[in-house]
Design an enzyme around this catalytic site. Structure first.
Site, short mmCIF file in Angstrom:
data_model
loop_
_atom_site.label_atom_id
_atom_site.label_comp_id
_atom_site.label_asym_id
_atom_site.label_seq_id
_atom_site.Cartn_x
_atom_site.Cartn_y
_atom_site.Cartn_z
N CYS A 195 0.89 -1.16 0.00
CA CYS A 195 0.00 0.00 0.00
C CYS A 195 0.92 1.20 0.00
CB CYS A 195 -0.92 0.03 1.22
SG CYS A 195 -1.84 1.58 1.32
N SER B 50 -0.99 2.19 4.64
CA SER B 50 -0.52 0.83 4.95
C SER B 50 -1.74 -0.07 4.92
CB SER B 50 0.14 0.77 6.32
OG SER B 50 1.19 1.69 6.39
N CYS B 51 -2.63 0.15 3.97
CA CYS B 51 -3.86 -0.63 3.88
C CYS B 51 -3.51 -2.10 3.79
CB CYS B 51 -4.68 -0.21 2.67
SG CYS B 51 -5.15 1.53 2.74
#
Lengths: 101, 205
Positions: free
Chosen positions: B102, B106-107
């Site tokens: 990501c 910080s998916c």
């Protein structure tokens, strides 16, 4: 939003910091920041607003902070913007706690 | 490993102050905070993703549904959860290696893999995975031959990915649960391959 968070393809960020057997949280404050954010974005502001808040961190600070420091920044920003807590209350409580220690 | 730019003690004090204010004002309940921390430290983790992978390895119909519509197939196992509402599952093959990142944030599919490790959240991984994935994988000890295509998937707030790793050879006799035990978090992000089980000691002797 065009900010330092849009870092795909940037160079010079160094080696990948791989930590074997890493704990979920590295300290109690990380766990508490996560839990308070989780609880508030379930009840007060949606997670997208939290993400946007962390993207509003000044670029220099963004690039110089750890992950949960950015969460803390977002949490504080949204708590104060939504008038749930004032910046003065936070500073006052910090001073009180520091005196008690 | 946190690399904070302020002293940790200063941050910890700030967090304590905010917590005490939120509790005092009834904005958060201390028991709820403990429940959230306990859930992400002990209940939600890569073992959920490993169940999905192992089922896809032993059940060809499930695998087909998983690759066609990850969200629904994951819901079949009751594993849909916060931050994993819309899922795409990508399959590793001898010709294609998939890697998930990501770049913006910080998916990560929390309900499937737990909270992401520090390296996934690091500026180095977020920036470099899309521009030099082979070098990044080498840092994880994973050499991908030049003839294998690497596909990098950039997650976002609404859509998250899971890698379906290749099933190791000589695992035909293993149960679904034993197969799940082989599947690591990094294999489901694409920074590792699933290793075959250690050979029985009778053969090793």
């Amino acid at each position: 939003m065009n900010g330092p968070h849009d870092m795909g393809g940037m160079q010079g960020m160094g080696p990948i910091p791989i930590e074997p057997d890493e704990p979920v949280f590295h300290s109690e404050w990380e766990a508490k920041v996560f839990a308070m954010s989780f609880a508030t974005f379930c009840n007060f502001f949606p997670v997208d607003e939290t993400r946007h808040a962390s993207e509003r961190m000044p670029p220099g600070d963004y690039l110089n902070s750890a992950y949960y420091e950015r969460w803390l920044y977002a949490l504080e920003l949204l708590l104060t913007e939504h008038n749930l807590v004032t910046p003065a209350e936070i500073e006052h409580r910090i001073a009180e706690l520091a005196q008690g220690e | 490993m946190a690399h904070t730019h302020r002293p940790e003690s200063e941050i910890a004090l700030r967090v304590k102050a905010i917590e005490s204010l939120l509790v005092e004002k009834g904005i958060v309940d201390p028991a709820t905070l403990d429940t959230i921390i306990e859930a992400y430290e002990h209940q939600i983790g890569p073992h959920n993703g490993a169940r999905i992978v192992a089922k896809a390895w032993v059940d060809a119909d499930y695998k087909q549904r998983l690759l066609a519509d990850g969200t629904s197939a994951i819901a079949e196992l009751g594993l849909t959860g916060f931050s994993s509402e819309h899922m795409v599952v990508v399959e590793n093959t001898p010709q294609v290696h998939n890697l998930i990142v990501c770049t913006l944030c910080s998916c990560y599919p929390w309900a499937i893999l737990g909270l992401p490790p520090t390296w996934y959240k690091s500026f180095a991984y977020r920036s470099r995975a899309v521009i030099e994935p082979r070098k990044v994988l080498q840092e994880f000890g994973l050499a991908i031959p030049d003839e294998v295509e690497i596909r990098v998937w950039d997650s976002n707030a609404d859509l998250r990915y899971l890698v379906l790793p290749e099933r190791p050879q000589d695992t035909e006799d293993l149960s679904e649960a034993a197969l799940a035990g082989l599947v690591t978090r990094n294999a489901m992000i694409g920074t590792a391959k699933v290793q075959p089980p250690a050979p029985p000691s009778t053969l090793a002797a």
